[in-house]
Design a protein around this motif. Sequence first.
Motif, PDB file in Angstrom:
ATOM      1  N   LYS A  33       0.806  -1.214   0.000  1.00  0.00           N
ATOM      2  CA  LYS A  33       0.000   0.000   0.000  1.00  0.00           C
ATOM      3  C   LYS A  33       0.847   1.276   0.000  1.00  0.00           C
ATOM      4  O   LYS A  33       0.323   2.353  -0.281  1.00  0.00           O
ATOM      5  CB  LYS A  33      -0.912   0.031   1.235  1.00  0.00           C
ATOM      6  N   CYS A  34       2.127   1.180   0.357  1.00  0.00           N
ATOM      7  CA  CYS A  34       2.938   2.382   0.546  1.00  0.00           C
ATOM      8  C   CYS A  34       2.965   3.220  -0.735  1.00  0.00           C
ATOM      9  O   CYS A  34       3.290   2.718  -1.812  1.00  0.00           O
ATOM     10  CB  CYS A  34       4.358   2.010   0.961  1.00  0.00           C
ATOM     11  N   SER A  35       2.668   4.485  -0.594  1.00  0.00           N
ATOM     12  CA  SER A  35       2.471   5.324  -1.773  1.00  0.00           C
ATOM     13  C   SER A  35       3.756   5.681  -2.491  1.00  0.00           C
ATOM     14  O   SER A  35       3.722   6.162  -3.621  1.00  0.00           O
ATOM     15  CB  SER A  35       1.735   6.606  -1.376  1.00  0.00           C
ATOM     16  N   PHE A  36       4.911   5.480  -1.869  1.00  0.00           N
ATOM     17  CA  PHE A  36       6.187   5.779  -2.508  1.00  0.00           C
ATOM     18  C   PHE A  36       6.745   4.566  -3.260  1.00  0.00           C
ATOM     19  O   PHE A  36       7.749   4.674  -3.947  1.00  0.00           O
ATOM     20  CB  PHE A  36       7.224   6.220  -1.462  1.00  0.00           C
ATOM     21  N   CYS A  37       6.100   3.418  -3.123  1.00  0.00           N
ATOM     22  CA  CYS A  37       6.661   2.153  -3.598  1.00  0.00           C
ATOM     23  C   CYS A  37       6.041   1.758  -4.938  1.00  0.00           C
ATOM     24  O   CYS A  37       4.919   2.138  -5.266  1.00  0.00           O
ATOM     25  CB  CYS A  37       6.397   1.080  -2.544  1.00  0.00           C
ATOM     26  N   ASP A  38       6.758   0.926  -5.693  1.00  0.00           N
ATOM     27  CA  ASP A  38       6.279   0.450  -6.999  1.00  0.00           C
ATOM     28  C   ASP A  38       5.277  -0.685  -6.818  1.00  0.00           C
ATOM     29  O   ASP A  38       5.469  -1.809  -7.307  1.00  0.00           O
ATOM     30  CB  ASP A  38       7.457  -0.026  -7.846  1.00  0.00           C
ATOM     31  N   VAL A  39       4.179  -0.369  -6.142  1.00  0.00           N
ATOM     32  CA  VAL A  39       3.228  -1.421  -5.758  1.00  0.00           C
ATOM     33  C   VAL A  39       2.496  -2.024  -6.946  1.00  0.00           C
ATOM     34  O   VAL A  39       1.873  -3.081  -6.829  1.00  0.00           O
ATOM     35  CB  VAL A  39       2.205  -0.881  -4.732  1.00  0.00           C
ATOM     36  N   SER A  40       2.557  -1.372  -8.107  1.00  0.00           N
ATOM     37  CA  SER A  40       1.857  -1.912  -9.273  1.00  0.00           C
ATOM     38  C   SER A  40       2.676  -2.954 -10.019  1.00  0.00           C
ATOM     39  O   SER A  40       2.155  -3.620 -10.921  1.00  0.00           O
ATOM     40  CB  SER A  40       1.493  -0.768 -10.239  1.00  0.00           C
ATOM     41  N   LEU A  41       3.947  -3.116  -9.645  1.00  0.00           N
ATOM     42  CA  LEU A  41       4.807  -4.068 -10.355  1.00  0.00           C
ATOM     43  C   LEU A  41       4.784  -5.437  -9.682  1.00  0.00           C
ATOM     44  O   LEU A  41       4.559  -5.568  -8.483  1.00  0.00           O
ATOM     45  CB  LEU A  41       6.239  -3.540 -10.414  1.00  0.00           C
ATOM     46  N   ASP A  42       5.121  -6.455 -10.472  1.00  0.00           N
ATOM     47  CA  ASP A  42       4.994  -7.842 -10.023  1.00  0.00           C
ATOM     48  C   ASP A  42       5.801  -8.137  -8.769  1.00  0.00           C
ATOM     49  O   ASP A  42       5.348  -8.866  -7.893  1.00  0.00           O
ATOM     50  CB  ASP A  42       5.435  -8.783 -11.157  1.00  0.00           C
ATOM     51  N   TYR A  43       7.001  -7.582  -8.671  1.00  0.00           N
ATOM     52  CA  TYR A  43       7.864  -7.947  -7.546  1.00  0.00           C
ATOM     53  C   TYR A  43       7.299  -7.473  -6.213  1.00  0.00           C
ATOM     54  O   TYR A  43       7.710  -7.942  -5.144  1.00  0.00           O
ATOM     55  CB  TYR A  43       9.298  -7.451  -7.755  1.00  0.00           C
ATOM     56  N   ILE A  44       6.317  -6.534  -6.260  1.00  0.00           N
ATOM     57  CA  ILE A  44       5.608  -6.105  -5.064  1.00  0.00           C
ATOM     58  C   ILE A  44       4.203  -6.693  -5.023  1.00  0.00           C
ATOM     59  O   ILE A  44       3.737  -7.219  -4.006  1.00  0.00           O
ATOM     60  CB  ILE A  44       5.508  -4.561  -5.011  1.00  0.00           C
ATOM     61  N   SER A  45       3.489  -6.606  -6.137  1.00  0.00           N
ATOM     62  CA  SER A  45       2.039  -6.859  -6.131  1.00  0.00           C
ATOM     63  C   SER A  45       1.670  -8.333  -6.023  1.00  0.00           C
ATOM     64  O   SER A  45       0.627  -8.673  -5.461  1.00  0.00           O
ATOM     65  CB  SER A  45       1.410  -6.264  -7.390  1.00  0.00           C
ATOM     66  N   ARG A  46       2.490  -9.221  -6.570  1.00  0.00           N
ATOM     67  CA  ARG A  46       2.140 -10.657  -6.528  1.00  0.00           C
ATOM     68  C   ARG A  46       2.744 -11.273  -5.269  1.00  0.00           C
ATOM     69  O   ARG A  46       3.921 -11.590  -5.223  1.00  0.00           O
ATOM     70  CB  ARG A  46       2.635 -11.380  -7.786  1.00  0.00           C
TER      71      ARG A  46
END
Length: 632
Positions: free
Chosen positions: A369-382
Amino acid sequence: MRVLGLIPPMTQLNTPYPSTAYLTGFMREQGIDAVQHDLALELVLTLFSSKGLSDVRLQALALLEEDRSSSVNQFLDHFDAYQNTIAPTIAFLQGKDPTLSHRIAGRGFLPEGPRFTTLDAFDDAGGGDPLAWAFGALGQQDRARHLATLYLNDLADVVRDAVDSRFEFVRYAESLAGSQATFDLLAQALSASSTLVDKTLYALTISAIDKYQPTVVLLSVPFPGAMYGALRIAQTIKAHAPHIHIGMGGGFVNTELRELTDPRIFDFVDYLTLDAGERPLLALFEYLNGKRSAQRLVRTFLRNAEGRVQFINWAEPDIPFEDVGTPTWDGLPLQSYLSLLDMLNPMHRLWSDGRWNKLTVAHGCYWKKCSFCDVSLDYISRYETASAVTLVDRMERIVAETGQTGFHFVDEAAPPKALKALAQEIIRRKLQVTWWGNIRFEKTFTPDLAELLADSGCIAMSGGLEVASDRLLELMQKGVTVEQVARVTKGFADAGILVHAYLMYGFPTQTVQDTVDALEYVRQLFENGCIQSGFFHRFTCTVHSPVGKDPAAYGVQLVPLPEVSFAKNDVAFIDPTGTDHDSLGLGLKKALYNYMHGVGLEEDVRSWFDLPLMKCPKPRVAKHFIQKALNV
């Protein structure tokens, strides 16, 4: 088919970057003939050798006297001493000749260049032995490794000043690749005359290709600072063995090349894959073996018959994290990595000191959820986990293979539930390991859980405190408060676990007052023994983060990007507060450096900033805020 995974310069010198180990282990479990080689380490060991320094000297002598830096002059004036000490010093840093520490620590063995001036300044000021506070009378090995690291950094400065202005041990030629809208800078550099570093890498690449005779080469590019080296390697392979297929992936590709349209990169490599590499590579190998068509490749860029960049993404499920197999370090020279001691802080040194087996507890981030992070990319989102049994099985296999029991869990944020199960399984099996990792400082990490983790071998934890402001922590959806972080970190510290805090400045709408308050919170965290180490990062807005996707929600306006055909990641923004964060950054870093060494904790935090006191607001934080939070 034989697949060769290569680690290009530069990544890190104390332990192998884990990408090739992960993929080599996976491919071997799939029955694929896979090997790996670390060209980053090999390049450094070749340059920093007796012959390598002779070659550097010839380059330095060719410079006009007025173009020689102080580092270069020191090197030329004391060349014999450098040439005579380089081999034994490298062996010492590799742990092969520990008795040399006596001579190095005595400061009569190594020539001392500009990197040593801070030690001399301390001594001239009447401080006596500048390293006594850090190492005392008995810390001779560490004292010697710190001095040897300064010596090596002096030599790296010589290579940068006399041979290749882009040379760094970590961020080698980083500016050529990171957030570059076009391929132009890299194309120019790759077509320019070869430097001594380039020529050395060329020879090492040919040697590796001749040794392994691969049909496919995989280049892992985790950072912008590895892209130039990777393309130099690919350029050499294309010239020397054009029949070899070359694939490229890794963190830089996954993050910055998602909108690639410039076909020139395919003059060097044949395929670029995005995100987790296991499934795309299996599809690529089947394609190369004639078992599937190009249109059934997975998350793969290539240059099509019309000469255009084409992205092909056949819908196919990823390999579950539980099934990716055990990394293998077979083929990598584990006894040749260099244990460096740049930073004397006991926690901070872990990143460059010692050889750690890199492993992950889970894929992705459970918070995301962190707004500074690349949360839309696979290495975070999956987000996927593996059972504690599977993880400890992997650890036991790695210990059996490497003979080394240290583990660094490199998760974005290791989940507390999984860490608890992992610790219990380690203890149940009576497995003696040492480990550290990265977490969120959330309340689930109770003092009891911290004790359990310590009992299983945990020695350190890093985590994000970021802006150390409850208002901004809420805005960035961090999901923690300063009080909560204080209690969690103190629980770790009381359990004997070192704590490192990732800190941030320059977040949207952050004011000078917010920054002063944040530093006061940090000062109190150090003062109360909650954290032992930290680092202030300048906030960078990326196109894949919530701030980059919805800037209005954070009170800022993005600066339009130029037309992008190559790398796209960082994006500038206009903050209506108008705060000059760059002027504050130096004070933050100066304060933190001192805090990590136990210095200046009683000083007014405003004294670290190069601002008149009348323009630097008093901290609004109560003087004993953290202490009271711990007593609740």
